[in-house]
Write an enzyme that holds these catalytic residues in place. Structure first.
Site, PDB file in Angstrom:
ATOM      1  N   GLY A   1      -2.940   0.438   4.198  1.00 35.78           N
ATOM      2  CA  GLY A   1      -3.665   0.150   2.975  1.00 35.78           C
ATOM      3  C   GLY A   1      -3.426  -1.276   2.521  1.00 35.78           C
ATOM      4  O   GLY A   1      -3.005  -2.132   3.299  1.00 35.78           O
ATOM      5  N   CYS A   2      -3.666  -1.544   1.256  1.00 36.42           N
ATOM      6  CA  CYS A   2      -3.520  -2.886   0.703  1.00 36.42           C
ATOM      7  C   CYS A   2      -2.109  -3.416   0.911  1.00 36.42           C
ATOM      8  O   CYS A   2      -1.130  -2.752   0.557  1.00 36.42           O
ATOM      9  CB  CYS A   2      -3.842  -2.868  -0.785  1.00 36.42           C
ATOM     10  SG  CYS A   2      -3.583  -4.456  -1.597  1.00 36.42           S
ATOM     11  N   PHE A   3      -1.981  -4.601   1.490  1.00 31.23           N
ATOM     12  CA  PHE A   3      -0.639  -5.104   1.792  1.00 31.23           C
ATOM     13  C   PHE A   3       0.144  -5.508   0.549  1.00 31.23           C
ATOM     14  O   PHE A   3       1.357  -5.666   0.611  1.00 31.23           O
ATOM     15  CB  PHE A   3      -0.641  -6.222   2.829  1.00 31.23           C
ATOM     16  CG  PHE A   3      -1.614  -7.364   2.622  1.00 31.23           C
ATOM     17  CD1 PHE A   3      -2.134  -7.685   1.385  1.00 31.23           C
ATOM     18  CD2 PHE A   3      -2.008  -8.131   3.714  1.00 31.23           C
ATOM     19  CE1 PHE A   3      -3.018  -8.736   1.215  1.00 31.23           C
ATOM     20  CE2 PHE A   3      -2.893  -9.202   3.565  1.00 31.23           C
ATOM     21  CZ  PHE A   3      -3.396  -9.505   2.303  1.00 31.23           C
TER      22      PHE A   3
END
Length: 225
Positions: free
Chosen positions: A53-55
């Protein structure tokens, strides 16, 4: 003419000296991310690479784990050279947002990092993590050695057998090829941008939940007092 040139130069210097970066630019953006990675490589730490997912979120989780010395946000799992955030986030490449975790194996084991990874995102949703939709947010664990591959596959097998999640784990296990460091303003984004709407509404509740449930793994600074 000379006088006009001197006045122009003075005016230009004043403008530059008064310039302030925007709210979405932090001091990390002024450094070269590649140089940061090279410096970390000289520390002799082990490296683990995850995409989940979003880092911004993934980076924040691992930064809190005792034994983790640094976390770098970037892109992995693709083939295009020098991918940019604009390209990756728009789904124009085959990369996923990923993090490279530098850790001291005498303080934290690889299996513990796997535990953190699978506990902090939904590994059963394909190309989808909360509000983030697209192949750039798919779940991947990259292995560098046959031993790591075996550990990852065994851990996934345990999760499926135990019924840890309602659905089967769809995380892919892929050989590590190349990690491209993301732009400077993405590094340590959670800490440096506490007022960002995504951080406030999405990342912060998840990070706080992680801190509450994994007190035994946290660095002293993040333990409940």
């Amino acid at each position: 003419m000379l006088r006009q040139s001197i006045l122009f130069i003075i005016l230009l210097l004043i403008i530059v000296s008064c310039y302030e970066p925007s709210a979405y630019t932090n001091t990390a953006a002024l450094a070269q991310p590649e140089g940061q990675e090279q410096a970390l490589d000289t520390m002799g730490m082990q490296k683990a690479i995850f995409a989940g997912g979003c880092f911004w979120c993934t980076e924040a989780y691992f930064e809190r784990v005792n034994g983790v010395k640094a976390v770098v946000s970037g892109y992995a799992g693709g083939t295009k050279r020098n991918p940019t955030y604009e390209q990756v986030s728009a789904g124009l490449t085959d990369y996923a947002e990923a993090v490279q975790v530098y850790y001291d194996s005498t303080q934290v084991k690889y299996n513990t990092l796997l535990e953190v990874f699978f506990a902090t995102h939904d590994p059963t949703t394909l190309n989808w993590q909360g509000p983030d939709v697209g192949k750039q947010y798919r779940s991947i664990v990259f292995y560098k050695t046959p031993k790591e591959k075996t550990q990852i596959e065994h851990y996934i097998g345990q999760l499926n057998e135990a019924g840890t999640f309602p659905n089967k784990v769809v995380t892919t296990v892929e050989p590590f090829k190349k990690f491209w460091v993301a732009e400077g303003y993405h590094q340590d984004y959670y800490r440096l941008n506490p007022d960002d709407m995504y951080v406030v509404s999405v990342a912060m509740p998840k990070v706080k939940k992680f801190e509450k449930n994994f007190q035994h793994l946290l660095k002293p600074a993040y333990k409940a007092r």
